[in-house]
Design a protein around this motif. Structure first.
Motif, PDB file in Angstrom:
ATOM      1  N   VAL A 179       0.835  -1.208   0.000  1.00  0.00           N
ATOM      2  CA  VAL A 179       0.000   0.000   0.000  1.00  0.00           C
ATOM      3  C   VAL A 179       0.870   1.259   0.000  1.00  0.00           C
ATOM      4  CG1 VAL A 179      -1.632   1.345   1.408  1.00  0.00           C
ATOM      5  CG2 VAL A 179      -2.017  -1.102   1.031  1.00  0.00           C
ATOM      6  N   SER A 180       1.956   1.246   0.761  1.00  0.00           N
ATOM      7  CA  SER A 180       2.738   2.490   0.835  1.00  0.00           C
ATOM      8  C   SER A 180       3.494   2.774  -0.466  1.00  0.00           C
ATOM      9  CB  SER A 180       3.666   2.488   2.049  1.00  0.00           C
ATOM     10  OG  SER A 180       4.378   1.299   2.098  1.00  0.00           O
ATOM     11  N   ARG A 181       3.607   1.783  -1.339  1.00  0.00           N
ATOM     12  CA  ARG A 181       4.233   2.053  -2.653  1.00  0.00           C
ATOM     13  C   ARG A 181       3.301   2.827  -3.581  1.00  0.00           C
ATOM     14  NH1 ARG A 181       8.798  -1.275  -2.887  1.00  0.00           N
ATOM     15  NH2 ARG A 181       9.336  -1.211  -5.085  1.00  0.00           N
ATOM     16  N   TYR A 182       1.979   2.586  -3.453  1.00  0.00           N
ATOM     17  CA  TYR A 182       1.052   3.123  -4.465  1.00  0.00           C
ATOM     18  C   TYR A 182      -0.052   3.990  -3.855  1.00  0.00           C
ATOM     19  CZ  TYR A 182       3.243  -1.076  -6.348  1.00  0.00           C
ATOM     20  OH  TYR A 182       4.156  -2.046  -6.686  1.00  0.00           O
ATOM     21  N   ASN A 183       0.134   4.431  -2.612  1.00  0.00           N
ATOM     22  CA  ASN A 183      -0.973   5.132  -1.945  1.00  0.00           C
ATOM     23  C   ASN A 183      -1.307   6.473  -2.584  1.00  0.00           C
ATOM     24  OD1 ASN A 183       1.297   6.381  -0.999  1.00  0.00           O
ATOM     25  ND2 ASN A 183       0.801   6.199   1.184  1.00  0.00           N
ATOM     26  N   SER A 184      -0.416   7.010  -3.419  1.00  0.00           N
ATOM     27  CA  SER A 184      -0.764   8.277  -4.075  1.00  0.00           C
ATOM     28  C   SER A 184      -1.127   8.082  -5.553  1.00  0.00           C
ATOM     29  CB  SER A 184       0.407   9.258  -3.952  1.00  0.00           C
ATOM     30  OG  SER A 184       1.528   8.700  -4.591  1.00  0.00           O
ATOM     31  N   SER A 185      -1.270   6.832  -5.983  1.00  0.00           N
ATOM     32  CA  SER A 185      -1.523   6.588  -7.416  1.00  0.00           C
ATOM     33  C   SER A 185      -3.009   6.662  -7.766  1.00  0.00           C
ATOM     34  CB  SER A 185      -0.991   5.204  -7.811  1.00  0.00           C
ATOM     35  OG  SER A 185      -1.331   4.935  -9.149  1.00  0.00           O
ATOM     36  N   PRO A 223      -6.140   6.500   3.517  1.00  0.00           N
ATOM     37  CA  PRO A 223      -7.561   6.863   3.627  1.00  0.00           C
ATOM     38  C   PRO A 223      -8.211   7.193   2.293  1.00  0.00           C
ATOM     39  CG  PRO A 223      -6.173   8.699   4.309  1.00  0.00           C
ATOM     40  CD  PRO A 223      -5.246   7.569   3.995  1.00  0.00           C
ATOM     41  N   ASN A 224      -7.422   7.210   1.195  1.00  0.00           N
ATOM     42  CA  ASN A 224      -7.938   7.753  -0.070  1.00  0.00           C
ATOM     43  C   ASN A 224      -8.490   6.721  -1.050  1.00  0.00           C
ATOM     44  OD1 ASN A 224      -7.205  10.385   0.692  1.00  0.00           O
ATOM     45  ND2 ASN A 224      -5.089   9.991   0.071  1.00  0.00           N
ATOM     46  N   HIS A 225      -8.045   5.479  -0.935  1.00  0.00           N
ATOM     47  CA  HIS A 225      -8.505   4.475  -1.904  1.00  0.00           C
ATOM     48  C   HIS A 225      -9.580   3.575  -1.312  1.00  0.00           C
ATOM     49  CE1 HIS A 225      -4.573   5.475  -3.872  1.00  0.00           C
ATOM     50  NE2 HIS A 225      -5.347   5.386  -4.941  1.00  0.00           N
TER      51      HIS A 225
HETATM   52  C1  LIG Z   1       1.930   6.862   1.703  1.00  0.00           C
HETATM   53  O1  LIG Z   1       2.546   6.007   2.648  1.00  0.00           O
HETATM   54  C2  LIG Z   1       3.753   6.522   3.155  1.00  0.00           C
HETATM   55  C3  LIG Z   1       4.383   5.444   4.034  1.00  0.00           C
HETATM   56  O2  LIG Z   1       3.466   4.913   4.938  1.00  0.00           O
HETATM   57  C4  LIG Z   1       3.467   7.800   3.906  1.00  0.00           C
HETATM   58  O3  LIG Z   1       4.664   8.360   4.406  1.00  0.00           O
HETATM   59  C5  LIG Z   1       2.793   8.807   2.977  1.00  0.00           C
HETATM   60  O4  LIG Z   1       2.416   9.948   3.698  1.00  0.00           O
HETATM   61  C6  LIG Z   1       1.571   8.192   2.327  1.00  0.00           C
HETATM   62  N1  LIG Z   1       1.045   9.094   1.310  1.00  0.00           N
HETATM   63  C7  LIG Z   1      -0.257   9.335   1.142  1.00  0.00           C
HETATM   64  C8  LIG Z   1      -0.623  10.208  -0.024  1.00  0.00           C
HETATM   65  O5  LIG Z   1      -1.126   8.849   1.856  1.00  0.00           O
END
Ligand SMILES: *[C@@H]1O[C@H](CO)[C@@H](O)[C@H](O)[C@H]1NC(C)=O
Ligand SMILES: *[C@@H]1O[C@H](CO)[C@@H](O)[C@H](O)[C@H]1NC(C)=O
Length: 372
Positions: A179-185, A223-225
């Motif tokens: 999840v932390s690799r693609y959380n902003s995709s 929280p976004n996906h």
């Molecule tokens: C995505 O995950 C990373 C690592 O947990 C975090 O530092 C970052 O703020 C997160 N980005 C978003 C857009 O949620």
């Protein structure tokens, strides 16, 4: 799908090609998909979607093959692709693997070139082609490791997998890594807890509690996906009362759909595998029964996997029409996509519908046209 999918394909891609990553489109209209009433909003448009499944795309080692598939999906009007976000191994391998459970060693998550970087490429190619992905984290079945790989390593069972502290800690560590690799995709349609979770003979509360806890954990990371379960949709009663409408597999579709952090429901349909004689009639009833629950819970549902080994257009075509015309059903994704890559044809499990085939013309091109 519950039968083995490890075939020629797994052996065909053992070397990692080193082509240059494609440039992202940076399309200003791209946005994170969301629930919109009983449908989904995809890049600004709300409506019913057609999609498909490719368990293997994250295991390919040739970037051009990934791009070819994505460009064919885009050209066909298929908007959502479901992929395996897991690839658990129990022995060292020179092939692609994401997580290892090797006896006597600490489990490892592989972020290297033959690890999650292969999934990175799928996500970046999906972004470039405006395709949205459902990514799941573990298989109920032994293909590509799955819960059986955890169970062999930790000495747990199909039942205790859902509650064992060590298993769940490793499963959550893996979820966090992905999840932390693609959380902003904007290419992520949804995170999916598992492929076809079952807990045979269990109280349904075991899976419901696990899904409640896991979906809350994912929500805390991202929280976004959207988040979904990935289950087959087995119900606690209703329909014709046959096996899929019982809790024998420890699943309660409606209870799981009501979990606060589950954004939408999923269900699958393999009447032949489930021992149903009237595939067409059973399937239409199954689709409508789910639509009714989804509408009553006020969450959209995705007819996420379906397939027939024979007579595909005569059976799957009417299922598609039923899904399109049933309130609460927001999209359908046939099992499974096929194509011809640099290494030849992708895996044929008899359910495969190949790009460019006559079945494809009817069940993809024709269907997409009907959706309008
Ligand atoms: C995505 O995950 C990373 C690592 O947990 C975090 O530092 C970052 O703020 C997160 N980005 C978003 C857009 O949620
Ligand atoms: C499906 O719904 C559409 C629009 O609501 C309608 O035009 C069409 O006749 C319906 N088709 C079937 C087979 O019920």
């Amino acid at each position: 799908m519950w039968f083995p999918k490890v075939g020629a394909l797994a052996l065909a891609y053992l070397t990692v090609a080193t082509s240059t990553p494609i440039e992202l489109q940076n399309d200003a209209s791209a946005s994170v998909p969301s629930v919109s009433g009983l449908k989904f909003n995809i890049d600004g448009t709300t409506g019913y979607f057609a999609g498909t499944n490719s368990y293997w795309i994250g295991f390919l080692t040739n970037n051009a093959d990934v791009d070819l598939v994505m460009s064919h999906l885009k050209a066909s009007g298929l908007k959502v692709l479901r992929v395996w976000g897991f690839n658990d191994v129990t022995q060292t391998t020179s092939g692609v693997w994401y997580q290892s459970f090797i006896s006597g060693k600490t489990p490892q998550i592989n972020t290297g070139a033959n690890g999650l970087q292969r999934l990175d490429y799928v996500v970046s190619s999906a972004e470039a082609h405006a395709i949205k992905l459902i990514i799941n984290f573990v298989n109920n079945w032994g293909d590509y490791g799955g819960m059986p790989a955890y169970n062999t390593f930790y000495g747990t069972t199909k039942t205790t997998w859902y509650t064992d502290a060590k298993v769940q800690a490793q499963y959550q560590a893996y979820i966090k890594a992905v999840v932390s690799r693609y959380n902003s995709s904007t290419a992520i349609f949804a995170w999916e807890l598992a492929n076809e979770p079952r807990c045979n003979g269990c109280a349904t509360s075991i899976v419901t509690n696990w899904a409640t806890k896991t979906s809350a954990y994912i929500k805390s990371l991202d929280p976004n996906h959207m988040i979904t379960l990935g289950d087959e949709g087995f119900m606690n009663g209703g329909g014709d009362g046959s096996y899929p409408y019982t809790t024998g597999e420890g699943m309660d579709f409606e209870a799981n759909l009501k979990i606060p952090d589950i954004s939408f429901g999923t269900f699958h349909l393999y009447p032949t595998s489930w021992g149903e004689k009237d595939a067409l009639g059973f399937g239409n009833g199954w689709i409508k029964a789910h639509g009714a629950v989804c509408a009553s819970v006020s969450k959209p549902c995705v007819f996420e996997e379906y397939g027939m080994e024979t007579n595909k257009p005569a059976t799957e075509g009417p299922w598609q029409t039923t899904a399109l015309n049933t309130s609460g059903i927001a999209g359908d994704m046939y099992w499974q996509y096929g194509d011809t890559l640099s290494s030849g044809k992708t895996a044929d499990d008899k359910y495969t519908i190949y790009y460019g085939s006559s079945d494809f013309a009817s069940l993809v091109t024709g269907h997409v046209k009907n959706i309008g």
